[in-house]
Design an enzyme around this catalytic site. Structure first.
Site, PDB file in Angstrom:
ATOM      1  N   LEU A   1       0.846  -1.148  -0.036  1.00 30.90           N
ATOM      2  CA  LEU A   1      -0.206   0.045  -0.013  1.00 30.90           C
ATOM      3  C   LEU A   1       1.105   1.163  -0.209  1.00 30.90           C
ATOM      4  O   LEU A   1       1.917   1.045   0.631  1.00 30.90           O
ATOM      5  CB  LEU A   1      -0.940  -0.080   1.155  1.00 30.90           C
ATOM      6  CG  LEU A   1      -1.850   1.293   1.429  1.00 30.90           C
ATOM      7  CD1 LEU A   1      -3.019   1.179   0.186  1.00 30.90           C
ATOM      8  CD2 LEU A   1      -2.437   0.990   2.702  1.00 30.90           C
TER       9      LEU A   1
ATOM     10  N   GLY B   1       6.622   6.072  -1.072  1.00 35.36           N
ATOM     11  CA  GLY B   1       7.767   5.418  -1.436  1.00 35.36           C
ATOM     12  C   GLY B   1       8.583   4.521  -0.127  1.00 35.36           C
ATOM     13  O   GLY B   1       9.734   4.604  -0.155  1.00 35.36           O
ATOM     14  N   ARG B   2       8.077   4.424   0.979  1.00 38.65           N
ATOM     15  CA  ARG B   2       8.313   3.854   2.029  1.00 38.65           C
ATOM     16  C   ARG B   2       9.169   4.828   2.709  1.00 38.65           C
ATOM     17  O   ARG B   2      10.186   4.071   3.678  1.00 38.65           O
ATOM     18  CB  ARG B   2       9.002   2.485   1.853  1.00 38.65           C
ATOM     19  CG  ARG B   2       8.068   1.358   1.506  1.00 38.65           C
ATOM     20  CD  ARG B   2       7.136   1.059   2.322  1.00 38.65           C
ATOM     21  NE  ARG B   2       6.099  -0.104   2.159  1.00 38.65           N
ATOM     22  CZ  ARG B   2       5.000  -0.083   1.371  1.00 38.65           C
ATOM     23  NH1 ARG B   2       4.463   1.136   1.022  1.00 38.65           N
ATOM     24  NH2 ARG B   2       4.263  -1.082   1.408  1.00 38.65           N
ATOM     25  N   LEU B   3       9.273   6.111   2.553  1.00 41.22           N
ATOM     26  CA  LEU B   3      10.282   7.099   3.270  1.00 41.22           C
ATOM     27  C   LEU B   3       9.335   7.671   4.245  1.00 41.22           C
ATOM     28  O   LEU B   3       8.802   8.760   4.430  1.00 41.22           O
ATOM     29  CB  LEU B   3      10.468   8.077   2.373  1.00 41.22           C
ATOM     30  CG  LEU B   3      11.661   7.790   1.176  1.00 41.22           C
ATOM     31  CD1 LEU B   3      11.932   8.930   0.269  1.00 41.22           C
ATOM     32  CD2 LEU B   3      12.877   6.927   1.828  1.00 41.22           C
TER      33      LEU B   3
END
Length: 214
Positions: free
Chosen positions: A10, A191-193
């Site tokens: 997600l 972006g998983r940041l």
């Protein structure tokens, strides 16, 4: 099957968590997020993972319900003879994790554990529905029992005996308070940041605030 699991993802994009927006005290920050979670009408918003460990470091985790929080810590209730209680008696440290997926947020609380006062436990016990109080009297929590019929019959006997009466809190049932020493607030980002803000209690009882890499 493995490849299908690996494709589940997600992209988080709802909110941000910046240092300038964070409270100086993590309990105040938790309260801010808690109020937003409650207003979001999340199912069982007070559900949290409770991780404990044996003295030799073997971990165990389960879901329990938060029943109060303040500057003193985060409170839940259980049977003092249960497996988790035995671990807490021998190693009074724990970690709590909240996951509010609707807000793309997690809160991780690591702390020292102490029992609630008898008065706090009495007050909460008497606020529970009658069937829950009878259940607490009935269940030898975490012990091996012979069958579902055994616990059902035991409950029905106690129900006949106690229904409509004042049910005293058993001595083996009560609350625990997790007093935080580390609290991390996680906000999902694209972006998983992700945003991760960690509070660490210092020797002078002030909190050090740091950003962690996602």
């Amino acid at each position: 099957m493995k490849s299908e699991i690996a494709t589940i993802r997600l992209n988080y994009s709802q909110k941000v968590l910046l240092e300038d927006d964070a409270e100086d005290d993590p309990v105040k920050q938790f309260n801010k997020w808690w109020q937003e979670a409650v207003l979001s009408e999340i199912d069982e918003v007070n559900a949290m993972a409770l991780a404990t460990a044996s003295p030799d470091g073997i971990p165990s985790a389960r879901i329990v319900l938060l029943k109060g929080f303040s500057e003193k810590g985060f409170m839940f209730f259980t049977n003092y003879e249960s497996f988790k209680a035995q671990q807490l008696d021998n190693n009074p440290k724990a970690c709590l994790v909240f996951f509010w997926k609707e807000l793309e947020r997690q809160v991780r609380i690591t702390g020292l554990v102490q029992k609630a006062t008898p008065e706090e436990s009495d007050t909460y016990f008497q606020s529970r529905p009658e069937e829950s109080r009878i259940g607490a009297v009935t269940s030898p929590q975490s012990r091996v029992i012979e069958s579902r019929e055994w616990i059902d019959e035991r409950y029905e006997k106690n129900k006949k005996r106690l229904s409509g009466k004042t049910i005293k809190r058993p001595d083996y049932w009560g609350g625990y308070i997790v007093r935080p020493v580390i609290m991390e607030f996680w906000q999902g980002r694209p972006g998983r940041l992700h945003d991760r803000i960690q509070y660490t209690l210092q020797n002078n009882n002030e909190w050090k605030i740091e950003r962690l890499a996602p």
